[in-house]
Motif scaffolding. Structure first.
Motif, PDB file in Angstrom:
ATOM      1  N   ILE A 220      42.739  45.090  33.493  1.00 22.12           N
ATOM      2  CA  ILE A 220      42.132  45.542  34.750  1.00 22.12           C
ATOM      3  C   ILE A 220      40.871  46.350  34.465  1.00 22.12           C
ATOM      4  N   PHE A 221      40.943  47.286  33.528  1.00 19.81           N
ATOM      5  CA  PHE A 221      39.755  48.075  33.190  1.00 19.81           C
ATOM      6  C   PHE A 221      38.619  47.181  32.710  1.00 19.81           C
ATOM      7  N   ASP A 222      38.953  46.186  31.881  1.00 14.17           N
ATOM      8  CA  ASP A 222      37.908  45.306  31.363  1.00 14.17           C
ATOM      9  C   ASP A 222      37.188  44.594  32.498  1.00 14.17           C
ATOM     10  N   ARG A 223      37.937  44.000  33.422  1.00 14.42           N
ATOM     11  CA  ARG A 223      37.304  43.226  34.497  1.00 14.42           C
ATOM     12  C   ARG A 223      36.714  44.140  35.571  1.00 14.42           C
ATOM     13  N   MET A 224      37.307  45.292  35.777  1.00 13.64           N
ATOM     14  CA  MET A 224      36.863  46.189  36.843  1.00 13.64           C
ATOM     15  C   MET A 224      35.601  46.962  36.471  1.00 13.64           C
ATOM     16  N   VAL A 225      35.527  47.458  35.223  1.00 15.27           N
ATOM     17  CA  VAL A 225      34.397  48.325  34.872  1.00 15.27           C
ATOM     18  C   VAL A 225      33.707  48.011  33.549  1.00 15.27           C
TER      19      VAL A 225
ATOM     20  N   GLU B 128      44.769  35.531  37.101  1.00 14.44           N
ATOM     21  CA  GLU B 128      45.104  34.456  36.170  1.00 14.44           C
ATOM     22  C   GLU B 128      45.696  34.996  34.870  1.00 14.44           C
ATOM     23  N   GLU B 129      45.178  36.102  34.379  1.00 16.14           N
ATOM     24  CA  GLU B 129      45.582  36.603  33.068  1.00 16.14           C
ATOM     25  C   GLU B 129      46.694  37.649  33.106  1.00 16.14           C
ATOM     26  N   LEU B 130      46.928  38.271  34.245  1.00 18.99           N
ATOM     27  CA  LEU B 130      47.931  39.331  34.336  1.00 18.99           C
ATOM     28  C   LEU B 130      49.328  38.876  33.925  1.00 18.99           C
ATOM     29  N   PRO B 131      49.776  37.673  34.328  1.00 15.23           N
ATOM     30  CA  PRO B 131      51.118  37.246  33.910  1.00 15.23           C
ATOM     31  C   PRO B 131      51.273  37.113  32.396  1.00 15.23           C
ATOM     32  N   LYS B 132      50.166  36.962  31.674  1.00 13.79           N
ATOM     33  CA  LYS B 132      50.224  36.821  30.218  1.00 13.79           C
ATOM     34  C   LYS B 132      50.231  38.171  29.509  1.00 13.79           C
TER      35      LYS B 132
ATOM     36  N   ARG C  66      30.703  38.856  45.036  1.00  4.71           N
ATOM     37  CA  ARG C  66      30.907  37.801  44.019  1.00  4.71           C
ATOM     38  C   ARG C  66      31.499  38.385  42.745  1.00  4.71           C
ATOM     39  N   TYR C  67      30.965  39.516  42.272  1.00  5.32           N
ATOM     40  CA  TYR C  67      31.511  40.154  41.075  1.00  5.32           C
ATOM     41  C   TYR C  67      32.986  40.502  41.291  1.00  5.32           C
ATOM     42  N   THR C  68      33.286  41.056  42.446  1.00  6.75           N
ATOM     43  CA  THR C  68      34.669  41.454  42.751  1.00  6.75           C
ATOM     44  C   THR C  68      35.587  40.247  42.753  1.00  6.75           C
ATOM     45  N   GLU C  69      35.182  39.178  43.432  1.00  4.64           N
ATOM     46  CA  GLU C  69      36.010  37.978  43.505  1.00  4.64           C
ATOM     47  C   GLU C  69      36.272  37.385  42.123  1.00  4.64           C
ATOM     48  N   LEU C  70      35.220  37.255  41.326  1.00  8.32           N
ATOM     49  CA  LEU C  70      35.396  36.695  39.981  1.00  8.32           C
ATOM     50  C   LEU C  70      36.327  37.556  39.134  1.00  8.32           C
ATOM     51  N   ALA C  71      36.136  38.864  39.192  1.00 13.60           N
ATOM     52  CA  ALA C  71      36.974  39.772  38.405  1.00 13.60           C
ATOM     53  C   ALA C  71      38.427  39.685  38.849  1.00 13.60           C
ATOM     54  N   LEU C  72      38.664  39.676  40.159  1.00 16.91           N
ATOM     55  CA  LEU C  72      40.034  39.625  40.663  1.00 16.91           C
ATOM     56  C   LEU C  72      40.703  38.287  40.351  1.00 16.91           C
ATOM     57  N   GLU C  73      39.929  37.206  40.394  1.00 17.58           N
ATOM     58  CA  GLU C  73      40.484  35.896  40.025  1.00 17.58           C
ATOM     59  C   GLU C  73      40.917  35.888  38.563  1.00 17.58           C
ATOM     60  N   GLU C  74      40.089  36.443  37.691  1.00 20.21           N
ATOM     61  CA  GLU C  74      40.439  36.496  36.271  1.00 20.21           C
ATOM     62  C   GLU C  74      41.656  37.385  36.035  1.00 20.21           C
TER      63      GLU C  74
ATOM     64  N   ARG D 138      41.960  49.012  43.487  1.00 22.61           N
ATOM     65  CA  ARG D 138      43.062  49.982  43.589  1.00 22.61           C
ATOM     66  C   ARG D 138      44.368  49.271  43.933  1.00 22.61           C
ATOM     67  N   ALA D 139      44.295  48.265  44.793  1.00 23.82           N
ATOM     68  CA  ALA D 139      45.502  47.519  45.171  1.00 23.82           C
ATOM     69  C   ALA D 139      46.104  46.797  43.968  1.00 23.82           C
ATOM     70  N   VAL D 140      45.262  46.235  43.105  1.00 24.22           N
ATOM     71  CA  VAL D 140      45.761  45.547  41.906  1.00 24.22           C
ATOM     72  C   VAL D 140      46.401  46.555  40.951  1.00 24.22           C
ATOM     73  N   ILE D 141      45.762  47.709  40.790  1.00 22.52           N
ATOM     74  CA  ILE D 141      46.338  48.746  39.926  1.00 22.52           C
ATOM     75  C   ILE D 141      47.694  49.181  40.475  1.00 22.52           C
ATOM     76  N   ALA D 142      47.765  49.405  41.782  1.00 24.49           N
ATOM     77  CA  ALA D 142      49.030  49.826  42.405  1.00 24.49           C
ATOM     78  C   ALA D 142      50.115  48.769  42.197  1.00 24.49           C
ATOM     79  N   GLU D 143      49.719  47.513  42.256  1.00 22.12           N
ATOM     80  CA  GLU D 143      50.678  46.415  42.059  1.00 22.12           C
ATOM     81  C   GLU D 143      51.306  46.464  40.668  1.00 22.12           C
ATOM     82  N   VAL D 144      50.508  46.714  39.638  1.00 21.18           N
ATOM     83  CA  VAL D 144      51.082  46.754  38.285  1.00 21.18           C
ATOM     84  C   VAL D 144      51.853  48.048  38.037  1.00 21.18           C
ATOM     85  N   LEU D 145      51.538  49.093  38.791  1.00 25.66           N
ATOM     86  CA  LEU D 145      52.262  50.357  38.636  1.00 25.66           C
ATOM     87  C   LEU D 145      53.578  50.380  39.414  1.00 25.66           C
TER      88      LEU D 145
END
Length: 196
Positions: A83-88, A68-72, A57-65, A124-131
């Motif tokens: 990513i750091f804020d939502r991940m850790v 939603e916010e990454l394009p901004k 649940r924590y992972t899903e909520l963090a990834l959804e946020e 890690r996949a989300v981080i790789a995507e932005v990199l």
């Protein structure tokens, strides 16, 4: 995830944070969630299942946020901060507020390795995507996007586990971000040092 599962997991987080995982009974969880034992056991066999559910649940909520916010986010630095804020960072803050945080961490680590590894892989996949748009520069720095994403995710998690306090934790994350930006964008001039 059903509404009932969300209700049970939210209740479990409250009870675990108050009493710890070991001292919490399934009856305590039923009472907090307002469900019968049969309803609880129809979805979660034991506290281990509930801990795995909390991680998911924590992972899903963090990834959804993040999605939603990454394009901004205006640039790579802001994307990494998000990513750091939502991940850790949010998890660190939650654990700091728990009187029985170590019991919760120990319980989650003992029974939930697969769920924790799955969660880490998704971040890690989300981080790789932005990199990925900076793959050329990262390769020229002698790294791969995947290796840098792996390093950032693992180091950020470890920083939270070993930080002296929140300020120390955030300082470590800033250093990780700067290392990543240097690899992806090249050296950034330091505004605090003036050239002669």
């Amino acid at each position: 995830m059903t509404e009932l599962e969300k209700t049970v997991l939210d209740a479990a987080l409250h009870v675990f944070s108050r009493y710890g995982v070991k001292r919490t009974s399934m009856g305590d969880l039923c009472e907090e969630a307002g469900v019968s034992r049969q309803t609880l056991y129809n979805r979660f066999r034991n506290k281990d299942d509930i801990l795995r559910g909390l991680i998911g649940r924590y992972t899903e909520l963090a990834l959804e946020e993040i999605a939603e916010e990454l394009p901004k986010a205006p640039d790579l630095a802001a994307q990494i901060d998000l990513i750091f804020d939502r991940m850790v960072v949010r998890g660190f803050d939650t654990m700091q507020a728990m009187p029985n945080a170590q019991d919760f961490i120990d319980g989650a680590n003992a029974v939930s390795q697969e769920a924790l590894q799955c969660s880490a892989g998704r971040f890690r996949a989300v981080i790789a995507e932005v990199l990925m748009p900076h793959e050329g520069a990262i390769n020229r720095a002698g790294m791969t996007v995947e290796a840098l994403a792996d390093c950032l995710q693992r180091a950020a998690k470890a920083a939270g586990m070993h930080a002296q306090d929140r300020a120390h934790f955030l300082a470590q994350l800033r250093t990780l971000k700067q290392l990543c930006l240097t690899a992806a964008l090249g050296p950034v001039p330091d505004a605090t040092h003036k050239e002669d």
